[in-house]
Design a protein around this motif. Structure first.
Motif, mmCIF file in Angstrom:
data_model
loop_
_atom_site.group_PDB
_atom_site.id
_atom_site.type_symbol
_atom_site.label_atom_id
_atom_site.label_comp_id
_atom_site.label_asym_id
_atom_site.label_seq_id
_atom_site.Cartn_x
_atom_site.Cartn_y
_atom_site.Cartn_z
ATOM 1 N N ILE A 1 0.831 -1.092 -0.159
ATOM 2 C CA ILE A 1 0.028 0.107 0.122
ATOM 3 C C ILE A 1 0.949 1.306 -0.001
ATOM 4 N N VAL A 2 1.948 1.200 0.709
ATOM 5 C CA VAL A 2 2.624 2.464 0.987
ATOM 6 C C VAL A 2 3.364 2.639 -0.311
ATOM 7 N N ASN A 3 3.891 1.692 -1.024
ATOM 8 C CA ASN A 3 4.735 1.818 -2.096
ATOM 9 C C ASN A 3 3.994 1.971 -3.586
ATOM 10 N N ALA A 4 2.755 1.934 -3.235
ATOM 11 C CA ALA A 4 1.692 1.840 -4.524
ATOM 12 C C ALA A 4 1.721 3.351 -4.980
ATOM 13 N N ALA A 5 1.426 3.621 -6.360
ATOM 14 C CA ALA A 5 1.359 4.885 -6.951
ATOM 15 C C ALA A 5 -0.133 5.082 -6.634
ATOM 16 N N VAL A 6 -1.143 4.281 -6.659
ATOM 17 C CA VAL A 6 -2.429 4.456 -6.444
ATOM 18 C C VAL A 6 -2.950 3.500 -5.926
ATOM 19 N N VAL A 7 -3.815 3.706 -4.699
ATOM 20 C CA VAL A 7 -4.461 2.741 -3.836
ATOM 21 C C VAL A 7 -6.168 3.179 -3.868
ATOM 22 N N HIS A 8 -6.752 1.898 -4.105
ATOM 23 C CA HIS A 8 -8.030 1.857 -4.533
ATOM 24 C C HIS A 8 -9.021 1.405 -3.429
ATOM 25 N N TYR A 9 -10.051 2.077 -2.914
ATOM 26 C CA TYR A 9 -11.004 1.598 -2.047
ATOM 27 C C TYR A 9 -11.849 1.177 -2.797
ATOM 28 N N ASN A 10 -11.930 -0.034 -3.783
ATOM 29 C CA ASN A 10 -13.012 -0.635 -4.243
ATOM 30 C C ASN A 10 -13.655 -1.505 -3.468
ATOM 31 N N GLY A 11 -15.025 -1.714 -3.176
ATOM 32 C CA GLY A 11 -15.883 -2.373 -2.169
ATOM 33 C C GLY A 11 -16.843 -1.392 -1.380
ATOM 34 N N ASN A 12 -17.337 -2.138 -0.581
ATOM 35 C CA ASN A 12 -18.389 -1.272 0.203
ATOM 36 C C ASN A 12 -17.777 -0.485 1.408
ATOM 37 N N TYR A 13 -16.568 -0.693 1.730
ATOM 38 C CA TYR A 13 -16.072 0.092 2.770
ATOM 39 C C TYR A 13 -15.330 1.360 2.519
ATOM 40 N N LYS A 14 -16.087 2.450 2.027
ATOM 41 C CA LYS A 14 -15.534 3.381 1.506
ATOM 42 C C LYS A 14 -14.695 4.435 2.442
ATOM 43 N N PRO A 15 -13.722 5.029 2.165
ATOM 44 C CA PRO A 15 -13.160 5.942 3.301
ATOM 45 C C PRO A 15 -14.077 7.031 3.835
ATOM 46 N N TRP A 16 -15.042 7.383 3.293
ATOM 47 C CA TRP A 16 -15.775 8.439 3.863
ATOM 48 C C TRP A 16 -17.151 8.080 4.413
ATOM 49 N N LEU A 17 -17.132 6.732 4.651
ATOM 50 C CA LEU A 17 -18.101 6.136 5.376
ATOM 51 C C LEU A 17 -17.636 5.423 6.804
ATOM 52 N N ASP A 18 -18.773 5.290 7.697
ATOM 53 C CA ASP A 18 -18.328 5.030 9.008
ATOM 54 C C ASP A 18 -17.994 3.527 8.793
ATOM 55 N N LEU A 19 -18.287 2.768 7.598
ATOM 56 C CA LEU A 19 -17.909 1.381 7.677
ATOM 57 C C LEU A 19 -16.303 1.069 7.124
ATOM 58 N N ALA A 20 -15.774 2.173 6.901
ATOM 59 C CA ALA A 20 -14.282 2.162 6.430
ATOM 60 C C ALA A 20 -13.550 1.399 7.505
ATOM 61 N N VAL A 21 -12.492 0.687 6.767
ATOM 62 C CA VAL A 21 -11.378 -0.015 7.513
ATOM 63 C C VAL A 21 -10.703 0.907 8.178
ATOM 64 N N ALA A 22 -10.501 0.932 9.309
ATOM 65 C CA ALA A 22 -9.827 2.114 10.215
ATOM 66 C C ALA A 22 -8.281 2.186 9.968
ATOM 67 N N LYS A 23 -7.605 1.212 9.702
ATOM 68 C CA LYS A 23 -6.243 1.362 9.497
ATOM 69 C C LYS A 23 -6.082 1.784 7.997
ATOM 70 N N TYR A 24 -7.023 1.836 7.010
ATOM 71 C CA TYR A 24 -6.693 2.505 5.711
ATOM 72 C C TYR A 24 -7.430 3.779 5.637
ATOM 73 N N LYS A 25 -8.080 4.188 6.510
ATOM 74 C CA LYS A 25 -8.841 5.482 6.361
ATOM 75 C C LYS A 25 -7.960 6.707 6.455
ATOM 76 N N SER A 26 -6.696 6.607 6.909
ATOM 77 C CA SER A 26 -5.868 7.770 7.002
ATOM 78 C C SER A 26 -5.117 8.108 5.593
ATOM 79 N N TYR A 27 -4.708 7.008 4.787
ATOM 80 C CA TYR A 27 -4.587 7.218 3.417
ATOM 81 C C TYR A 27 -5.221 8.121 2.589
ATOM 82 N N TRP A 28 -6.597 8.323 2.873
ATOM 83 C CA TRP A 28 -7.532 9.018 2.229
ATOM 84 C C TRP A 28 -7.786 10.311 2.947
#
Length: 643
Positions: free
Chosen positions: A598-625
Motif C-alpha cells: 500500500i505504501v509503495n503503490a502509486a494509486v490505492v483503490h478503495y473498491n468495495g463497500n467500505y469506502k473511506p468517507w463512510l463509517d464502514l471504512a477499515v480504520a487502518k486504511y482511512k488515513s491514506y484518504w
C-alpha cells in the motif's frame, strides 16, 4: 587299539552317510565326529565320551561328503592334522572358514537341485514360499497391532495419572482453557447455559415441568449476571455463586435425565439451529452493509446542498472556465473523473496535484450529473488546485448521448428493465443483499458507462488517464503517458492471482455466445486507473464493440450488472498489463492487505463497500484518504464533516 578300530569304523560309516547328507545337515555328522568317541570298559560295555582335538590322529583327513574324494571338489576344505598342538590351536579358525566357504557351495547346490526339479515339485516349492511370505507379513502386522495396543494402554495410564487440577477444568477440549489467564468463569457460565437449555428441552419432553422451570430460572439468572460482560473482570460479584448454583442444578438434571444418545441428539439439534441463525444473520448483515454503502450519510448530503445554494446565490453560474486552451491540448496530461461525489473527487484531484512534478501540465476533466453539477463546480471554483486546470461538465449537456446511440439509455426505455429496477420488489432483511445489490439503478447510470465513450467526450485528445473517485494518488503519474502499450488500447493492472479474478468469475460461460468467443481462464484487470490510447480506440472502433455486447445482454444472461464485465469483453486482447505497483486494490473490502504494498503503490483503490468517507471504512486504511481532505474548509465544518 580298540579305540583306533572304533574310530576307523566311524570314519567308514561317515563316508557312507555322507552320500545321503543334504546341504541342510552338512555339518551335523562332521561336528559329531569332532566331539564324540566310543570305547569299551573292562566288562565289554561300550561307552561314549567327548574327545578333544588333541586326541585326534594327525593322519585323519576330512573329506567332502558329497564327492567322497579328499581335496578334489571345488570349494571344499581339507584339514590335515599334523600334530595335536596344531589341531588344537587352529580348530576354531578352520571350522569358521569351512562354514563360510560352504555358504557359496549351498547356493550352487540349490541351483543344481532346482534345475532337476519336476514342474509339480517346483510348483509346490513356489506355494510353500508364498505361504512363508504371507506368514511373515501376518506376523509383522500382528507385531504392529501389538505395538499400537501397547501405546493405547500407555496413553490410558497417562490419562489416569493426569494432574487433577487439569482434570477439574470445565470443557477441557476448548482451546480457550489452554491459557491459564483466560476468562474461565465467563466461559464456564456460558457453557452451563447451553447445557441447561439442552436438559430443559429434555425435561419438557418427559413432562418434568418442575425441573424444566428450575433450569429455565437458572438460565435467566445466569444471563442477568453475565449481562454485557466480555471478561471475568466485568462480571457481577455474585457470578461465582450463580455458577455454583447452576452447577448443582445441572448435576441434579444429569442424575434424572442423562442419556448419552438423547443428549447428543439434542446438542446436534441446538447446533443446527445455531448454524441456521448464523446464516440468517449473515444475510441480514450483508443486506445492511449494502444499504449503508449505498446510503448517503447526512454530512455528505449536506455538502452539495450548501455548495449548490451558494453557487446560485452568488451568481457563479455565469462564471466562465479559465485556461480553455489547455482543455484540448494533447501535449498535456489529461485525466477523466466521472463522479457525483464532491468530497471524493476533491481527494482524487488534491492527491494527484500534490505528487505531480509539473502540476501546471495536468488537466482534470470532471463530469457529473445535473443534480450535483452546481455543487461540484462551486467546490473547484473556491478550491481550485494550485497551477492545475479543472473542468467540470454536466453529462446532460452531451446531446449526442441519447437512446438512439447509447445501448444503456435504450435499455432504460424497455418495459422489462423498468419492471426489474423500478417496480416494487421485496427488499426486507430476510431477502439478503442480492436484491439490493443487483437492483441498484446505479449500474445503469450513465456516469458509470460514460467511460466507454471517452473518444466522443474528448475528440481532440490522444491519451487520457481514467480515475475512479474512490482512489488516492501517492506518486507522480506522468510516466504513464510514456508507457508503450504495444498497439493495445487499454493499460491496466491485472487482478488475477492463481485462479482468482479470471473471466469465468465475471461472465456466464454456460452461454455459448460467451464460451465461443472468450477464454474462461483469461486474466481480469481493474477499472479505476486506466491509461487509454484514444487514437487506437478510434482506429479499432471500440465503442461499437461495447454496443454490440451490451445489446445482447439486455436480459442479463451474459453477465451481471456493472461496467467491469462489459469492459473485459470490450477490451479483450486489447489490454496491456501495467506493473502492479501502479495500482493496489482492495482497501474497500480486504483488511489483510500488505501494508508495504500500500505504501509503495502509486494509486490505492478503495473498491468495495467500505469506502473511506463512510463509517464502514477499515480504520487502518482511512488515513491514506483523510490526509488529503481539508477538514478546516468552511463547508466541511458547516456540515460537521470531521476526521
Amino acid at each position: 587299539m580298540q579305540k583306533y578300530q572304533i574310530a576307523k569304523r566311524l570314519e567308514e560309516d561317515s563316508k557312507h552317510m555322507g552320500n545321503c547328507l543334504t546341504e541342510r545337515n552338512w555339518r551335523r555328522p562332521l561336528l559329531l565326529y569332532f566331539s564324540m568317541t566310543m570305547r569299551s570298559d573292562a566288562s565289554g560295555t561300550i561307552r561314549t565320551s567327548r574327545v578333544k582335538m588333541k586326541d585326534l590322529s594327525a593322519s585323519w583327513v576330512l573329506e567332502n561328503p558329497i564327492s567322497g574324494e579328499p581335496g578334489k571338489q571345488k570349494g571344499s576344505q581339507v584339514f590335515k592334522l599334523k600334530d595335536s598342538y596344531q589341531a588344537s590351536r587352529r580348530s576354531e579358525e578352520n571350522v569358521e572358514h569351512f562354514i563360510d566357504d560352504h555358504h557359496w557351495q549351498e547356493d550352487e547346490i540349490q541351483n543344481r537341485r532346482k534345475a532337476s526339479w519336476s514342474p509339480v515339485k517346483f510348483k509346490r516349492q513356489m506355494l510353500r514360499q508364498k505361504r512363508w511370505d504371507l506368514r511373515t507379513v501376518d506376523l509383522i502386522r500382528q507385531n504392529k497391532e501389538a505395538d499400537k495396543q501397547m501405546e493405547a494402554t500407555s496413553a490410558i495410564e497417562d490419562l489416569k495419572n493426569m494432574d487433577p487440577v487439569v482434570n477439574g477444568k470445565y470443557s477441557i477440549w476448548r482451546r480457550d482453557f489452554e491459557n491459564p489467564n483466560s476468562d474461565s468463569t465467563l466461559k464456564l457460565m456460558r457453557d452451563q447455559i447451553i447445557m441447561a437449555k439442552a436438559y430443559a428441552n429434555i425435561a419438557k419432553s418427559r413432562n418434568q415441568i418442575d425441573l424444566y422451570s428450575s433450569l429455565l430460572r437458572h438460565v435467566g439468572d445466569s444471563l442477568r449476571v453475565i449481562g454485557d460482560a466480555n471478561s471475568d473482570s466485568e462480571l457481577h460479584p455474585s457470578s461465582l455463586d450463580q455458577a455454583k448454583a447452576m452447577g448443582r442444578a445441572l448435576s441434579f438434571a444429569k442424575d434424572r435425565l442423562y442419556d448419552c444418545h438423547i443428549v447428543a441428539r439434542k446438542l446436534r439439534a441446538m447446533l443446527q439451529s445455531a448454524e441456521d441463525n448464523v446464516d440468517s444473520l449473515k444475510k441480514r448483515s450483508a443486506f445492511l452493509i449494502q444499504l449503508a454503502a449505498k446510503t448517503v450519510p447526512k454530512p455528505l448530503h449536506c455538502l452539495p446542498l450548501q455548495l449548490a445554494a451558494d453557487y446560485y446565490f452568488h451568481g457563479y453560474q455565469s462564471k466562465k472556465d479559465l485556461n480553455i486552451e489547455k482543455l484540448e491540448d494533447p501535449s498535456l496530461y489529461h485525466y477523466a473523473i466521472f463522479s457525483d461525489n464532491v468530497l471524493a473527487t476533491s481527494v482524487v484531484v488534491n492527491s494527484t496535484v500534490l505528487h505531480a512534478n509539473e502540476p501546471e501540465k495536468h488537466v482534470f476533466h470532471i463530469v457529473t450529473d445535473k443534480l450535483n453539477f452546481a455543487a461540484m463546480r462551486m467546490w473547484f471554483i473556491l478550491n481550485a488546485p494550485e497551477k492545475a486546470t479543472v473542468q467540470v461538465e454536466n453529462i446532460d449537456d452531451f446531446k449526442w448521448l441519447n437512446s438512439s446511440y447509447c445501448s444503456v439509455l435504450r435499455q432504460l426505455e424497455s418495459a422489462r428493465v423498468k419492471e426489474y429496477y423500478f417496480k416494487n420488489h421485496p427488499s426486507s432483511l430476510s431477502v439478503g443483499s442480492d436484491n439490493l445489490k443487483y437492483r441498484n439503478p446505479k449500474y445503469l447510470s450513465m456516469l458509470n458507462h460514460l467511460r466507454f465513450y471517452l473518444p466522443e467526450v474528448y475528440p481532440k485528445l490522444h491519451k487520457i488517464l481514467f480515475l475512479d473517485d474512490d482512489i488516492v494518488v501517492q506518486k507522480d503519474l506522468t510516466p504513464l503517458w510514456d508507457v508503450d502499450l504495444n498497439g493495445m488500447v487499454n493499460g491496466a493492472v491485472e487482478t488475477c492471482k492463481g485462479s482468482f479474478h479470471r473471466f469465468d468469475k465475471y461472465l456466464n460461460f454456460s452461454n455459448p455466445k460467451i464460451s465461443e468467443n472468450f477464454d474462461s481462464n483469461a486474466c481480469g484487470w481493474a477499472f479505476g486507473m486506466n491509461i487509454f490510447d484514444l487514437k487506437e480506440w478510434r482506429n479499432r472502433n471500440i465503442t461499437q464493440i461495447y454496443h454490440y455486447w451490451q445489446d445482447r445482454n439486455e436480459d442479463r444472461t451474459l453477465w451481471k450488472l456493472g461496467t467491469l464485465p462489459p469492459g473485459l469483453i470490450t477490451f479483450y486482447n486489447l489490454t496491456y498489463p501495467l506493473d502492479r505497483k501502479w495500482h493496489v486494490l482492495g482497501l474497500g473490502y480486504d483488511p489483510a492487505l500488505n501494508q508495504t504494498e500500500i505504501v509503495n503503490a502509486a494509486v490505492v483503490h478503495y473498491n468495495g463497500n467500505y469506502k473511506p468517507w463512510l463509517d464502514l471504512a477499515v480504520a487502518k486504511y482511512k488515513s491514506y484518504w483523510s490526509k488529503y481532505v481539508r477538514f478546516d474548509n468552511y463547508y466541511l465544518k458547516l456540515c460537521n464533516l470531521s476526521e
